[in-house]
Design an enzyme around this catalytic site. Structure first.
Site: not given
Ligand code: UDP
Length: 324
Positions: A39, A59, A148, A162, A189
């Protein structure tokens, strides 16, 4: 009557900070909690001076104590991008297990309702398309995303336990890919990666052949869905996302068009267990919450691009991931 008081964990993150804004706007008192691993205080600094807003640098995976009444707890603390949870896998597992356990314990003492942030990752690399809430998923527990995915699956299980065992009021939102202002430029992302690359004049790194799909929801639509779910009486999981599905290749082309740059898409290896397709079935959200996404990708991407453009050069070139 005093304002209702809501505890938001992960409050300095992308979604947490938008939730803080919404609850403040609705007249709640907000107790914001974050350990600031992923964050950023800048996301909530505009709220710090309000008397309705308190911040705890804490935390949630350790024992938490919050004095006074709490009506709602929204557990949004968690690393949430594949790069983040690969870098900090143990914290990811802890916040989805010990962290939610602390929230649920606090909720029992305070007689509060709990809403947890779950994810489309509970469906893994899905064999059912689009994904409905009654699909159990296809998750590799020991793959890179396992920390995750399994933390979030455990989080759903303990929350439901719960609910059934202690009669606690609980809500579960399964969040699909969401974007908007305050995403971290260097979180790995696809959207911040592509926009950051376009702004720096670099080629866009498309993983694999770009035929994998995602469905991107603008953040205000997601927050509206969460707000409605919290105030509903529905304890089963609800998908919130935008069903407008697109391949990553087409998405890259849209970003190039939007940014008006001459960059190309360059191919990088597809990460292990990267889901091949993802699209929410939102029938349940429509029926139970009367919710529907309103913001088109064109509109949402423009707002998000303007946000990233307004960041400083220092921010733009701070590409190295913060855990490296
Ligand atoms: N991706 C990509 N180039 C990047 C980062 C991600 O092509 O630089 C692709 C990744 O392999 C996935 C999709 O974009 O198929 C979405 O990735 P993100 O990490 O945003 O989220 P996810 O839905 O995979 O958790």
């Amino acid at each position: 009557m005093p304002n209702k008081r809501v505890l938001i964990t992960g409050a300095a993150g992308f979604l947490g900070s938008h939730l803080c804004d919404r609850f403040i706007a609705e007249g709640y008192n907000v107790v914001a909690m974050d350990n600031l691993i992923t964050g950023d205080l800048r996301n909530i600094e505009h709220l710090m001076k309000l008397k309705e807003f308190e911040f705890y640098h804490n935390d949630v995976s350790k024992f938490i104590h919050v004095p006074g009444q709490i009506d709602y707890i929204l557990h949004f603390a968690s690393p949430a991008s594949p790069i983040d949870y690969l870098k900090i896998p143990i914290q990811t597992l802890k916040v989805g297990s010990l962290g939610i356990h602390n929230c649920l314990g606090l909720a029992r003492v305070k007689n509060a309702r709990v809403l947890i942030a779950s994810t489309s990752e509970v469906y893994g690399d899905p064999m059912v398309h689009p994904q409905t809430e009654d699909y159990w998923g296809n998750v590799n527990p020991v793959g890179p995303r396992g920390v995750y995915d399994e933390a979030k699956r455990f989080q759903e299980a303990i929350t439901m336990a719960y609910h059934t065992y202690h009669g606690l009021e609980t809500r579960i939102v399964r969040i699909f890919n969401t974007y908007g202002p305050r995403m971290r430029l260097n979180d790995g992302r696809v959207l911040p990666a592509f926009i950051g690359q376009a702004l720096r004049g670099e080629d866009l790194t498309m993983f694999g052949d770009g035929s994998q799909t995602r469905s991107f929801c603008y953040v205000s639509d997601l927050i509206e869905g969460i707000y409605r779910l919290l105030h509903s009486d529905y304890a089963e999981p609800v998908n919130i996302g935008n069903p407008d599905e697109i391949t990553i290749r087409e998405f890259g082309e849209e970003i190039i068009k939007l940014t008006g740059t001459n960059q190309k898409l360059v191919t990088k290896p597809l990460p292990k267990d990267d889901p091949k397709q993802r699209k929410p079935d939102i029938t349940r959200a429509k029926q139970i919450l009367g919710w529907n996404p309103k913001i088109s990708r064109e509109e949402g991407l423009k707002i998000t691009y303007d946000y990233f453009k307004s960041l400083s050069d220092e921010e733009l070139y701070k590409t190295a991931h913060r855990f490296e």
